[in-house]
Design a protein around this motif. Structure first.
Motif, PDB file in Angstrom:
ATOM      1  N   PRO A 129      29.333  34.983  25.415  1.00  0.00           N
ATOM      2  CA  PRO A 129      30.044  36.217  25.063  1.00  0.00           C
ATOM      3  C   PRO A 129      29.669  37.370  25.989  1.00  0.00           C
ATOM      4  O   PRO A 129      28.652  37.324  26.691  1.00  0.00           O
ATOM      5  N   ASN A 130      30.491  38.413  25.974  1.00  0.00           N
ATOM      6  CA  ASN A 130      30.140  39.626  26.718  1.00  0.00           C
ATOM      7  C   ASN A 130      29.487  40.677  25.819  1.00  0.00           C
ATOM      8  O   ASN A 130      29.147  41.763  26.268  1.00  0.00           O
ATOM      9  N   LYS A 131      29.327  40.322  24.537  1.00  0.00           N
ATOM     10  CA  LYS A 131      28.601  41.181  23.602  1.00  0.00           C
ATOM     11  C   LYS A 131      27.677  40.304  22.775  1.00  0.00           C
ATOM     12  O   LYS A 131      28.133  39.317  22.192  1.00  0.00           O
ATOM     13  N   LYS A 132      26.409  40.663  22.692  1.00  0.00           N
ATOM     14  CA  LYS A 132      25.459  39.906  21.896  1.00  0.00           C
ATOM     15  C   LYS A 132      25.202  40.601  20.555  1.00  0.00           C
ATOM     16  O   LYS A 132      25.483  41.786  20.388  1.00  0.00           O
ATOM     17  N   SER A 133      24.681  39.820  19.629  1.00  0.00           N
ATOM     18  CA  SER A 133      24.277  40.323  18.312  1.00  0.00           C
ATOM     19  C   SER A 133      25.429  40.969  17.554  1.00  0.00           C
ATOM     20  O   SER A 133      25.236  41.943  16.813  1.00  0.00           O
ATOM     21  N   VAL A 134      26.645  40.409  17.735  1.00  0.00           N
ATOM     22  CA  VAL A 134      27.778  40.904  16.970  1.00  0.00           C
ATOM     23  C   VAL A 134      27.739  40.294  15.569  1.00  0.00           C
ATOM     24  O   VAL A 134      27.019  39.324  15.300  1.00  0.00           O
ATOM     25  N   GLN A 135      28.513  40.867  14.664  1.00  0.00           N
ATOM     26  CA  GLN A 135      28.627  40.301  13.323  1.00  0.00           C
ATOM     27  C   GLN A 135      29.322  38.948  13.411  1.00  0.00           C
ATOM     28  O   GLN A 135      30.382  38.829  14.028  1.00  0.00           O
ATOM     29  N   PRO A 136      28.745  37.906  12.811  1.00  0.00           N
ATOM     30  CA  PRO A 136      29.388  36.585  12.865  1.00  0.00           C
ATOM     31  C   PRO A 136      30.802  36.631  12.301  1.00  0.00           C
ATOM     32  O   PRO A 136      31.100  37.383  11.369  1.00  0.00           O
ATOM     33  N   ARG A 137      31.667  35.786  12.854  1.00  0.00           N
ATOM     34  CA  ARG A 137      33.088  35.839  12.513  1.00  0.00           C
ATOM     35  C   ARG A 137      33.676  34.439  12.597  1.00  0.00           C
ATOM     36  O   ARG A 137      33.290  33.634  13.450  1.00  0.00           O
ATOM     37  N   TYR A 138      34.611  34.144  11.705  1.00  0.00           N
ATOM     38  CA  TYR A 138      35.318  32.863  11.714  1.00  0.00           C
ATOM     39  C   TYR A 138      36.810  33.114  11.620  1.00  0.00           C
ATOM     40  O   TYR A 138      37.267  33.994  10.887  1.00  0.00           O
ATOM     41  N   ASP A 139      37.576  32.298  12.369  1.00  0.00           N
ATOM     42  CA  ASP A 139      39.033  32.387  12.255  1.00  0.00           C
ATOM     43  C   ASP A 139      39.642  31.059  12.691  1.00  0.00           C
ATOM     44  O   ASP A 139      39.034  30.301  13.460  1.00  0.00           O
ATOM     45  N   GLN A 140      40.801  30.760  12.171  1.00  0.00           N
ATOM     46  CA  GLN A 140      41.581  29.623  12.643  1.00  0.00           C
ATOM     47  C   GLN A 140      43.050  29.930  12.437  1.00  0.00           C
ATOM     48  O   GLN A 140      43.427  30.689  11.537  1.00  0.00           O
TER      49      GLN A 140
END
Length: 245
Positions: A129-140
């Motif tokens: 990623p280009n950003k670390k320690s982001v809030q985890p996220r799920y999508d489909q």
């Protein structure tokens, strides 16, 4: 065909040169170094870190395990894959779907073959990623596969409002399903910083003069546009990614 410089950087990974693992319940081919397969010449293509071609036996799968600071994309090719995670998601993904997880500060999940009478085949892809320690996220999402017939269907981008799923990276994925004799051109969104990695899901194609077959991979950088010509009915995944970590 246009190029940004005279010398296009090209790398070809033939299907039979990939790393392999056979755990009985899991058969996996690794385009890049992964687990017990280590090849210092195949660590990544830009921010594309993992491209695994997995086959999971009936009712078997990956038990609960962690990820952190990685964008993880799953593309089912055959069968149904059951996903559960510690954010409360319990879903089934199948051919025509695409799944994404931003692991960020940490995520726990499991993946199992949802069926007792057929194998599940899917591509597992990891992107730095280009950003670390982001809030985890799920999508489909479920895609209309007719939208890739003899043209490019965008399935992933950096933009939440754009077509397909989105990730924390300046990357775009497209899939095309070509009839024999057809072709498509792909223009890179960010040719100054990005390259493109093509993975041949099925069939035989020619990309910028190079002949490729089922499960071959080809990476190109220092280029603005590529042409995919189908030598048989074929399906191709294109992954445009930044070349600098």
């Amino acid at each position: 065909m246009k190029t940004t410089v005279e010398n296009v950087n090209t790398i070809i990974h033939k299907a039979d040169t990939r790393g392999s693992a056979n755990h009985g319940w899991l058969q996996s081919r690794h385009t890049f170094s992964f687990a017990n397969y280590h090849n210092p010449e195949r660590m990544h293509f830009g921010v594309l870190r993992v491209l695994n071609d997995d086959i999971v036996a009936e009712s078997q799968g990956f038990g609960t395990h962690p990820h952190r600071d990685m964008e993880i994309i799953s593309i089912p090719l055959e069968g149904d894959l059951k996903h559960e995670d510690n954010m409360g998601n319990k879903t089934i993904i199948k051919s025509g779907d695409i799944q994404v997880m931003s692991a960020g500060t940490g995520i726990m999940h499991s993946e199992y073959n949802a069926n007792a009478d057929e194998k599940v085949k899917f591509l597992q892809i990891w992107i730095f990623p280009n950003k670390k320690s982001v809030q985890p996220r799920y999508d489909q999402i479920t895609l209309n596969v007719e939208d890739r017939k003899n043209k490019l269907q965008q399935v992933l981008s950096p933009n939440e409002e754009d077509e397909g799923v989105w990730i924390h990276q300046n990357a775009w994925f497209h899939i095309t399903s070509l009839d024999k004799g057809k072709y498509v051109n792909y223009q890179l969104k960010d040719p100054k910083n990005n390259g493109v990695y093509a993975f041949i899901i099925k069939g035989d194609v020619t990309i910028n003069g190079e002949s490729l077959n089922k499960r071959d991979g080809m990476g190109l950088s220092n280029i603005e546009e590529i042409t995919i010509e189908s030598d048989s009915d074929a399906e191709v995944l294109l992954m445009e990614v930044p070349m600098t970590l």
